[in-house]
Design a protein around this motif. Structure first.
Motif, PDB file in Angstrom:
ATOM      1  N   TYR A 196       2.504   7.048 -13.879  1.00  0.00           N
ATOM      2  CA  TYR A 196       1.799   6.866 -12.809  1.00  0.00           C
ATOM      3  C   TYR A 196       0.435   6.117 -13.223  1.00  0.00           C
ATOM      4  CZ  TYR A 196      -1.696   8.344  -9.400  1.00  0.00           C
ATOM      5  OH  TYR A 196      -2.611   8.629  -8.452  1.00  0.00           O
TER       6      TYR A 196
ATOM      7  N   PRO B 125      -2.323   2.094  -3.648  1.00  0.00           N
ATOM      8  CA  PRO B 125      -2.046   3.370  -3.642  1.00  0.00           C
ATOM      9  C   PRO B 125      -0.685   3.870  -2.911  1.00  0.00           C
ATOM     10  CG  PRO B 125      -4.364   2.963  -3.269  1.00  0.00           C
ATOM     11  CD  PRO B 125      -3.820   1.690  -3.302  1.00  0.00           C
ATOM     12  N   GLU B 126      -0.419   2.995  -1.828  1.00  0.00           N
ATOM     13  CA  GLU B 126       0.722   3.423  -0.835  1.00  0.00           C
ATOM     14  C   GLU B 126       2.151   2.968  -1.730  1.00  0.00           C
ATOM     15  OE1 GLU B 126      -1.738   1.452  -0.205  1.00  0.00           O
ATOM     16  OE2 GLU B 126      -2.764   2.488   1.434  1.00  0.00           O
TER      17      GLU B 126
ATOM     18  N   ARG C  83       2.208   2.568  -5.019  1.00  0.00           N
ATOM     19  CA  ARG C  83       2.548   3.220  -6.227  1.00  0.00           C
ATOM     20  C   ARG C  83       3.073   4.660  -5.879  1.00  0.00           C
ATOM     21  NH1 ARG C  83      -2.972   3.844  -8.312  1.00  0.00           N
ATOM     22  NH2 ARG C  83      -3.110   5.456  -6.847  1.00  0.00           N
ATOM     23  N   ASP C  84       2.447   5.511  -4.537  1.00  0.00           N
ATOM     24  CA  ASP C  84       2.868   6.843  -4.285  1.00  0.00           C
ATOM     25  C   ASP C  84       4.515   6.369  -3.681  1.00  0.00           C
ATOM     26  OD1 ASP C  84       0.543   7.625  -4.818  1.00  0.00           O
ATOM     27  OD2 ASP C  84      -0.046   7.580  -2.945  1.00  0.00           O
ATOM     28  N   GLU C  85       4.780   5.438  -3.392  1.00  0.00           N
ATOM     29  CA  GLU C  85       6.121   5.430  -3.011  1.00  0.00           C
ATOM     30  C   GLU C  85       7.143   5.510  -3.954  1.00  0.00           C
ATOM     31  OE1 GLU C  85       8.939   2.086  -0.236  1.00  0.00           O
ATOM     32  OE2 GLU C  85       6.668   2.014  -0.451  1.00  0.00           O
TER      33      GLU C  85
ATOM     34  N   GLU D 203       7.365   8.744  -5.767  1.00  0.00           N
ATOM     35  CA  GLU D 203       8.281   9.658  -4.984  1.00  0.00           C
ATOM     36  C   GLU D 203       9.600   9.263  -5.058  1.00  0.00           C
ATOM     37  OE1 GLU D 203       9.025  11.110  -0.095  1.00  0.00           O
ATOM     38  OE2 GLU D 203       7.344   9.589  -0.585  1.00  0.00           O
TER      39      GLU D 203
END
Length: 202
Positions: free
Chosen positions: A11, A19-20, A22-24, A27
């Motif tokens: 992370y 952010p989108e 990175r979060d994907e 996940e």
């Protein structure tokens, strides 16, 4: 390295991504861990298979052509140092200003210093006159010892001279105080002006 440490390192290395995205990615890796655990693999086995999180993040960033943001300069770097011509002009102006100030001080001192010396001489003469008036009774006493008598007018004159001597002594003290303060202030002003020129030159 366990699952939490791996994901934490990953992370932090993906911080340059939006952010989108990175979060994907995070996940996806969490799902990968969950799927591997369902198939009987341990966290350490999954970490070993995936490899270094820094390398994984580097590959993910490279695939998306994401580059670290360019540094922001609040000032133009060219303005950090003055051009040589400006420095030369500034130094020449400082040199001219320094010469003019020192020249002005020189001629000013040619006028002020003699005036101060004459004032000091006047103050000394007043002090001498005051001292002479104060010791006039002693001179009258010596005359009485030598001649055996004095005139009444001489006694009155001696009293008057003592009074004048006291007044002159008060005046001399006042003048001396003024001269001391004035001379010190004038010397400090000269010193501060010359020191200011040296500081500006540096």
């Amino acid at each position: 390295m366990n699952k939490s440490e791996f994901l934490s390192h990953l992370y932090s290395h993906l911080s340059v991504l939006p952010p989108e995205e990175r979060d994907e990615l995070m996940e996806d890796y969490e799902n990968h861990f969950a799927f591997a655990e369902q198939n009987g693999k341990s966290e350490s086995d999954v970490v070993r298979e995936l490899g270094d999180p820094a390398e994984l993040a580097k590959e993910a960033i490279g695939e998306r052509n994401v580059h670290p943001p360019d540094p922001v300069y609040w000032m133009n770097p060219e303005h950090f140092s003055a051009p040589a011509t400006e420095l030369t002009d500034s130094r020449s102006q400082n040199g001219f200003t320094k010469a003019m100030i020192y020249t002005g001080l020189f001629f000013l001192n040619l006028i002020v210093i003699p005036l101060l010396l004459s004032c000091w001489a006047s103050a000394v003469s007043i002090a001498v006159g005051a001292f002479a008036g104060l010791i006039s009774p002693l001179a009258l006493g010596l005359e009485f010892i030598m001649k055996g008598s004095i005139q009444p007018i001489q006694g009155f004159a001696s009293i008057i001279l003592v009074g004048i001597g006291i007044l002159l002594m008060i005046l001399a003290r006042y003048i001396f105080n003024l001269l001391v303060r004035g001379s010190m202030s004038y010397w400090k002003w000269n010193h501060q002006l010359a020191k200011g020129v040296q500081v500006n030159e540096q």
